[in-house]
Design a protein around this motif. Structure first.
Motif: not given
Ligand SMILES: [Fe+2]
Ligand code: FES
Length: 389
Positions: A209, A215, A223, A337
Motif C-alpha cells: 500500500n 490508489h 488520498h 490506508d
Molecule cells: Fe495510501
C-alpha cells in the motif's frame, strides 16, 4: 478446470519471479497468511536484515537506551559511559530474565536484573553478581551479554541479528546520498513523536500500500487531498536492487495543506519523498512539512503487524504546518490506508481470489505498480532463493 476450493493451495510458484513484470500475476494469496511461509520470511528475511533502532540523537547521553523487539527477540541499543553506542540481547546471563521492558530510557550507567540483581554495563558486560566472590571458578567475563551488530546510515542506527549479513553500504549503495539530498540535516535530527499501531494485516499488505501511487487519486478523500499537494506529473518511482524511492515535486500552487493555510514563499525544493530500504524500513516527507517521517512495518505474526510511525526534525520548533501534517498522518491518511489494509487482509482469504495482476505499464509511470512487483520479487527470492532460469 481447477475448482475454487483448491485454488488457494494449488497455484504453482516455480518460476514466479521470472515473469515479465508487465504481464506478471501477483504473489499467490497464501503468501499473506500461510504460517509456514511466514516462518520462512522470519528466518530468511527478518532475522538477517537491518532494522532501524533509532536516530543517533536518541543515544545522545551516556546511559540512554532504546529497546527493539523483533518476534521473540529483544535487543537493547544503548550509549555506554565511555560514549560509544552498543547493542546487546535484552537478557540476563544468570537465569535468562528479560532485563528492560520500557521502550526508551536512561540508566545511571548500569542495567540491573530485577531477579537476583546481576548488574551490567551499558555495553552488556557483567559488572557485578551478588555472592559471586563465594563461587568456585566464577569468571565474570564469561557472562557478558552477547553483542548484536550495529551500523549507522544517514544518522540512524540499525541492528542486525545475523553476524554474516552484508553491511548497509553493500546492500544500499547510494541510499545515504539520496536521503541527504532530500534531508540535508538528517544527521542533526531529533525525535519529536513516536506512535505504534497494531494492524491486523500481513506486513507486506501494508508495504504494498505504501509503495504505489495507483490508489492515490482512486481511493479515499485523504488520498485525494494529498494528491492535490503533489505535482503528479513529476512523480517518479524508481527501483534499485535492495531499495527504492518515489519522489514528486510539491504543487507550489497549493494554498492550504493539512487544514493549514500556506503563507509566504514556497521552497522550490518542496517535495513528496519516500525511500524504502529492504525489507521494511521507510523514510519519507510530505510536501510543505519539514519533518522526516519513519514508517516501520514490524511483523508480529502472519496476519498482524506493528506500524511504528516516527517523526523527526532538525529544527528547534516544529512549524504549525508540520504539526498539522503529523496529526493528519496519524488521524486521517494513516487510518484511511490502515482500513484498506485490513480489508485486503480479509479479502486475501477468499476462496474466490488467488492472484491478481500488477498494473505495470511500459513507461513505469507514476501510477504503475512496478515497485510492488520489485518488492514481491525480493520477498519471493528471500523465501525460496532465486528461481533457476
Ligand atoms: Fe495510501
Ligand atoms: S536472572 Fe538475572 S540475576 Fe538472576
Amino acid at each position: 478446470m481447477q475448482s475454487v476450493e483448491t485454488l488457494n493451495q494449488q497455484t504453482p510458484v516455480d518460476g514466479w519471479d521470472r515473469q515479465d513484470p508487465e504481464e506478471a500475476f501477483t504473489l499467490p494469496s497464501r503468501y499473506f497468511f500461510d504460517e509456514t511461509l511466514f516462518k520462512a520470511e522470519r528466518d530468511n528475511i527478518f532475522m538477517r536484515a537491518w532494522h532501524v533502532a533509532g536516530h543517533k540523537s536518541e543515544f545522545a547521553e551516556p546511559g540512554q537506551y532504546v529497546v527493539c523487539d523483533l518476534f521473540d527477540q529483544s535487543i537493547v541499543v544503548a550509549k555506554n559511559m565511555q560514549g560509544q553506542i552498543h547493542a546487546f540481547h535484552n537478557v540476563c546471563q544468570h537465569r535468562g530474565n528479560r532485563l528492560l521492558e520500557q521502550r526508551r530510557g536512561t540508566t545511571g550507567g548500569v542495567v540491573r536484573c530485577a531477579y537476583h540483581s546481576w548488574c551490567y554495563e551499558m555495553d552488556g558486560s557483567l559488572r557485578s553478581a551478588p555472592r559471586c566472590e563465594r563461587m568456585k571458578n566464577f569468571e565474570p567475563q564469561q557472562f557478558n551479554i552477547p553483542k548484536v551488530r550495529i551500523e549507522e546510515l544517514g544518522g540512524f542506527i540499525y541492528f542486525n541479528l545475523d553476524p554474516r549479513a552484508p553491511s548497509l553500504a553493500e546492500l544500499f549503495p547510494g541510499a545515504d546520498e539520496e536521503m541527504h539530498r532530500v534531508f540535508p540535516d538528517m544527521g542533526k535530527m531529533r525525535l519529536i513523536e513516536e506512535q505504534d499501531v497494531i494492524v491486523p494485516a500481513n506486513w507486506k499488505v501494508i508495504m504494498d500500500n505504501s509503495i504505489e501511487g495507483y490508489h492515490f487519486k482512486l481511493s479515499g478523500p485523504c488520498h485525494i487531498d494529498l494528491a492535490k499537494l503533489i505535482d503528479f506529473k513529476g512523480y517518479q518511482l524508481t527501483k534499485r536492487d535492495n531499495w527504492w524511492t518515489y519522489i514528486a515535486p510539491a504543487n507550489l500552487e497549493a494554498e492550504t495543506a493539512y487544514g493549514v493555510g500556506l503563507k509566504g514563499e514556497r521552497n522550490p525544493q518542496e517535495c513528496f519523498f519516500n525511500i524504502g530500504l529492504w525489507p521494511n524500513n521507510t523514510f519519507y516527507t510530505f510536501p510543505f512539512s519539514e519533518f522526516l517521517g519513519t514508517f516501520m512495518m514490524i511483523p508480529l505474526d502472519a496476519e498482524r503487524s506493528l506500524l511504528r510511525f516516527g517523526y523527526y526534525t532538525a529544527n528547534d520548533q516544529t512549524a504549525e504546518v508540520s504539526k498539522a501534517c503529523m496529526q493528519w498522518m496519524n488521524e486521517d491518511l494513516g487510518p484511511e490506508d490502515i482500513a484498506l489494509n485490513i480489508s485486503v487482509q480479509k479479502g486475501l482469504h477468499s476462496l474466490g481470489y488467488d492472484q491478481g495482476r500488477y498494473m505495470i505499464d511500459a513507461q513505469r509511470s507514476n501510477e504503475s505498480e512496478h515497485l510492488v512487483h520489485h518488492f514481491h520479487r525480493l520477498v519471493f527470492q528471500g523465501i525460496h532463493g532465486q528461481s533457476a532460469s
